[in-house]
Design an enzyme around this catalytic site. Sequence first.
Site, PDB file in Angstrom:
ATOM      1  CG  HIS A 190      36.834  37.402   4.059  1.00 31.88           C
ATOM      2  ND1 HIS A 190      36.406  36.103   3.920  1.00 31.88           N
ATOM      3  CD2 HIS A 190      38.166  37.381   3.886  1.00 31.88           C
ATOM      4  CE1 HIS A 190      37.460  35.321   3.690  1.00 31.88           C
ATOM      5  NE2 HIS A 190      38.542  36.078   3.662  1.00 31.88           N
ATOM      6  CE  LYS A 224      22.895  34.463  10.304  1.00 29.86           C
ATOM      7  NZ  LYS A 224      23.699  34.052   9.142  1.00 29.86           N
ATOM      8  NE  ARG A 225      30.523  38.817  16.729  1.00 29.42           N
ATOM      9  CZ  ARG A 225      31.733  39.268  17.029  1.00 29.42           C
ATOM     10  NH1 ARG A 225      32.789  38.485  16.917  1.00 29.42           N
ATOM     11  NH2 ARG A 225      31.898  40.493  17.473  1.00 29.42           N
ATOM     12  CE  LYS A 281      26.952  38.633  10.700  1.00 31.87           C
ATOM     13  NZ  LYS A 281      27.333  37.692   9.627  1.00 31.87           N
ATOM     14  CB  THR A 317      30.407  29.722   6.283  1.00 30.97           C
ATOM     15  OG1 THR A 317      30.634  30.503   7.462  1.00 30.97           O
ATOM     16  CG2 THR A 317      31.335  30.175   5.182  1.00 30.97           C
ATOM     17  CE  LYS A 340      30.395  26.644   9.288  1.00 30.65           C
ATOM     18  NZ  LYS A 340      30.840  27.772  10.125  1.00 30.65           N
TER      19      LYS A 340
HETATM   20  C1  26V Z   1      36.737  43.160  10.881  1.00 32.11           C
HETATM   21  C2  26V Z   1      37.710  43.630  11.719  1.00 32.11           C
HETATM   22  C3  26V Z   1      38.001  45.073  11.710  1.00 32.11           C
HETATM   23  C4  26V Z   1      39.212  45.455  12.524  1.00 32.11           C
HETATM   24  C5  26V Z   1      39.354  44.667  13.792  1.00 32.11           C
HETATM   25  C6  26V Z   1      39.383  43.185  13.547  1.00 32.11           C
HETATM   26  C7  26V Z   1      38.354  42.732  12.601  1.00 32.11           C
HETATM   27  C8  26V Z   1      38.027  41.399  12.565  1.00 32.11           C
HETATM   28  C9  26V Z   1      37.038  40.938  11.703  1.00 32.11           C
HETATM   29  C10 26V Z   1      36.401  41.821  10.862  1.00 32.11           C
HETATM   30  C11 26V Z   1      35.347  41.328   9.958  1.00 32.11           C
HETATM   31  C12 26V Z   1      35.967  40.702   8.773  1.00 32.11           C
HETATM   32  C13 26V Z   1      34.984  40.333   7.767  1.00 32.11           C
HETATM   33  C14 26V Z   1      34.299  39.013   7.982  1.00 32.11           C
HETATM   34  O1  26V Z   1      34.375  38.343   8.985  1.00 32.11           O
HETATM   35  N1  26V Z   1      33.586  38.643   6.959  1.00 32.11           N
HETATM   36  C15 26V Z   1      32.814  37.410   6.900  1.00 32.11           C
HETATM   37  O2  26V Z   1      33.599  36.458   6.203  1.00 32.11           O
HETATM   38  C16 26V Z   1      32.937  35.219   6.033  1.00 32.11           C
HETATM   39  C17 26V Z   1      33.917  34.272   5.387  1.00 32.11           C
HETATM   40  O3  26V Z   1      34.196  34.700   4.090  1.00 32.11           O
HETATM   41  C18 26V Z   1      31.672  35.416   5.213  1.00 32.11           C
HETATM   42  O4  26V Z   1      31.014  34.175   5.096  1.00 32.11           O
HETATM   43  C19 26V Z   1      30.761  36.431   5.885  1.00 32.11           C
HETATM   44  O5  26V Z   1      29.659  36.703   5.049  1.00 32.11           O
HETATM   45  C20 26V Z   1      31.531  37.714   6.147  1.00 32.11           C
HETATM   46  O6  26V Z   1      30.747  38.620   6.915  1.00 32.11           O
END
Ligand code: 26V
Length: 804
Positions: free
Chosen positions: A357, A545-546, A551, A653, A657
Amino acid sequence: MFASKDDFKEQYLAEFTKTMAKPFEECTKRERYEVLAKMICSRAAKLHTETRLRHISQQRKQVYYFSMEFLIGRLLNNYLINLGIEETVRRGLKELGEDLDQLLPMEPDPGLGNGGLGRLAACFLDSMAYLDLAGMGMGARYRFGLFKQTIEDGRQTEEPDPWLVNGYPWEIRNSDSAVSVHFGGKVERTYEDGKINFEHTAYQTVLAVPYDVPIVGYDGKTVNMLRLWQAEPAEEKIDLAAFNNGKYSEAVRERNEIEAITAILYPDDSTPAGKELRLKQEYFLTAAGIASIIDNYKHQYGADNWRAFSDRTAIHTNDTHPALCVPELMRILLDQENLEWDDAWDIVTKTISFTNHTIMPEALEKWPIDLIQRLLPRVYMIIEEIDRRYRENIDRSQADWQDRTRSSAILWDGQVRMANLSIIGSHSVNGVASIHTNILKHDVFQTFYQESPDKFNNKTNGVSHRRFLLEANPALGRLITTSIGPEWISNAYHLENLLPYANDDLFLNQLEKIKYVQKCRLAEYIKEHNGITVDPASIFDVQVKRIHAYKRQLLNMIKIIYLYNRLKKEPDLDLHPHTFLFSGKAAQSYEFAKEVIRLIHAMADVVNHDAQIGGKLKVVFLENLSVSIGQLIYPAADISEQISTAGKEASGTGNMKFMFNGALTLGTMDGANVEIHQLVGDDNMFLFGLTSSQVTDLRGNYRSLDICEHSSALMEIIDQLVNGFFGSDKDAFWSIHDALIRYNDEYFVLADFEDYMRAFFEADQAYTDRRRWNKMALTNIAMAGHFSSDRTISQYAKEIWKIK
Ligand code: 26V
C-alpha cells in the site's frame, strides 16, 4: 425481518422491558439507539448462521482478510439500508415520537485504523458480503482507537479514544473459540526416527478471544463476520501475597502486560520506543487468526487433508503488518501437523497473497533480528530457513547476483525485511492503482518482478458506493434512482446510464440543488463546531486525508496565501468566493505535519477576520476526521484536492468518494487520479503538475530557491512564513520555511505551484458556467462506477483468490 411497521414497533418496544428493565419512554436517545442496534445485531447473527451453513454445504473457498486496521464506520444506518428496512424502522420510530436521524449519531465510530488502508479493508468486507463470498475479516480489538484530535490554540492535541466505554452493541464475544498465542521461551531440538523435532518451551501464553462483528451485505442475503481478537491472560493469575501487602500494581502486572497487546492502535509513525509492542500485536493477530483457521479447517475437512487446504482457503495480507502469517502457517504445518518442508511451503505459498500500500521507504517494515529471535524464537528459525533457501536459489550465473541478493533477501543488516518475506511467501503481490503497481514492478520490487513476473498484478482500489453515495447522500441516491432505476446500487457500472442526462436541464438543476443542500448541511456543522459562517454559494474546495508532507496540504496552503495576497492588492480580482476545507490527523510525533495544521489555523485566523477580504475566502479545519465526518463532507464538496507529488500516493480512495458525489478533481497524475483521468478525460477534471517520471528526472537537478527567485509572489509567501505576518517571532513557521528552501523542497511543492494555480483558476472559471459545471459533475458520477469496491473485490476473487 419485520412484517410491517407495527410489527417492528411491537418487537422494538418488547426489547426494552427485556433488556433495559424500563420502558421506551424512560430511556435516553443513547439507550434507544443501543436497543435498536442490539436488536438488528441479533437478527444479523441469525442470518450469519444461515450464510455460514450454506457456505459450508457448498464447500465454498474461505477467504480470510488479515488487517491490523478496519475503519468500519457506524453500522446501524448501513445495515438498515442493506436489510431493506430503513423506511419501516424510520416510520415506526416516528410513530413512537422518535427520529431515526437523532439516534444514528449515538453510535460510536470505531477508530480502528489510521486512514486509507483501514477504510479500504472495511469497504472490502462490505463488497465481499454483497458478492456472497465466504469472506472473514481478521483484525484486532483495540481498546483505544486512533487518538481523538482536538485543536487548542491552533495546534493539534491528542486525547485517548475510549470508544468501548458504553459497550459496543455490534460485537459478540466468542469465548469458546479462544486460542492460545505463545511468546518468548526457547526451542529445543529432539531427534526421533532420524527426524529433527523442534519443541518450543518456557513460553508465555496469551489468550486470544474473538469478538465477532456481523458484516451485513446489501440485500441481506449474506452476512459474514469481522473477527476482532482481544488479548487476555490465559488464566486468572493474581499474586495474592503481593496483593495482601498492598502492592496492587505488582499483583496485576502480568495481566496489564498482556492486556497491553490490544490496548491501543499504533499511529502510522511509530517510534522505536514502542516497537516491541507493535511486533507483539502483529504476531498476536497472525497467530490467533491462523490457529482459528486451522481449527475450522480440520473441523470441516478432517484432520489430515492438507493437500486440499489451498483450494479451500485463501489468506490475504493487507500490507506487511500480518506478514508473519508466512512463517506462522509454516510452523503449524511443520511442528504441529508434521508435514515436510517442501509440502508445507507449497501450501503456504499457494494460500497466501499480499497487497502493498505504499512505496514510502519509512513505511516499509523492518524488525531487528534479535527482537524477533527473543520474542518468537521458533518463528525466527523458520524465517531464517526461508531466507536460506531463497538465497540458495538465486541464480549466481547472472553478473548482478549480489545486487539482487542485497535487494531481495529477507535478512539483511541485522534486520528482517517484512516486504521481502511477504513477497517470497505469497503467490500474488499486488499494488493498489495502475501507476503504483508499475512502480512496484520496475522500481521498488524490480528484482522480484524480474524473477517472477507472473506474481505481480494490479488491483485498483475501490470504495463502497453504497456507504459513500447511497447512505451519505440519500438525496443524490434518490435522484439517480428516479432517473435510471435502482440497479446502480447493486452494479455501480449502471451509473453510466446517467450520461444521457448531460443535456437535461431539469436533471442538472436538481443535481445543483442537491449539492447546495448538502453544502448547507455542512455549513451548519461548521457553524456549530467552528463558530465560522461559510457561504454555501461559495466553492467548497476540500482536502480531507492524513496530514503528510507528500500529500502536500502545504501546496494548498501556499495557494490560499497567494490568493489572499492578490486580493489585498487587487480587491476587484475576478474570483468566485471560495471556502477551503481541511480535515485530517497528523501522527503524534510527526512535527512537520503538526506545523502544517498550525499553519492552516494561523492562516484561517488571518483570512477569516480580514474585513477587506469580505468573505471571498474562508479557511476551515474540521477536527477529528472519522468515517462519519467524511460521510458529511464528501457530498458537500465542489472541488476534490488530490495533489500529492506524482509517484507518492499509492492510490488514494478519498478521490473516489468525492467523485461518486460529483466533486471535480483538482489533482496530479498520481495514484488512482490517473485512472479517473482515463475515465472522464481532460474536460472533466483539472490536472496539473509534474508527472512521476518528470519528478524522477528532476530530482538531481532541482533547486527550489531558483523557482522562488523567478517568482516574486512565491518569494513573498516564503517570507511571510517567518517575517511576523502570522504574529510574533515565536509564531514563525521556520521548519516549513526550511523544508522548502534549506532542504530543497523534497516534495516539489514550489516546482508544481505555478501549474497548480493555472489549474485552480481554470476550475474557478469553469464554476461560473453553472450548466457546464453540473455537466462535468454528472460525468464524474456517471463514470465513478469503476471505483466501486465491488469491482475491486470481483477482481481479487477471480484473479488472486481463484474463486469461481
Ligand atoms: C504504516 C505503518 C508503519 C508502522 C506502524 C503502523 C503503520 C500503519 C499504517 C502505515 C501506512 C500504511 C500504508 C497506507 O496506509 N497506505 C495507503 O493505502 C491506501 C489504500 O490502499 C491508499 O489509497 C493510499 O494511497 C496509501 O497511502
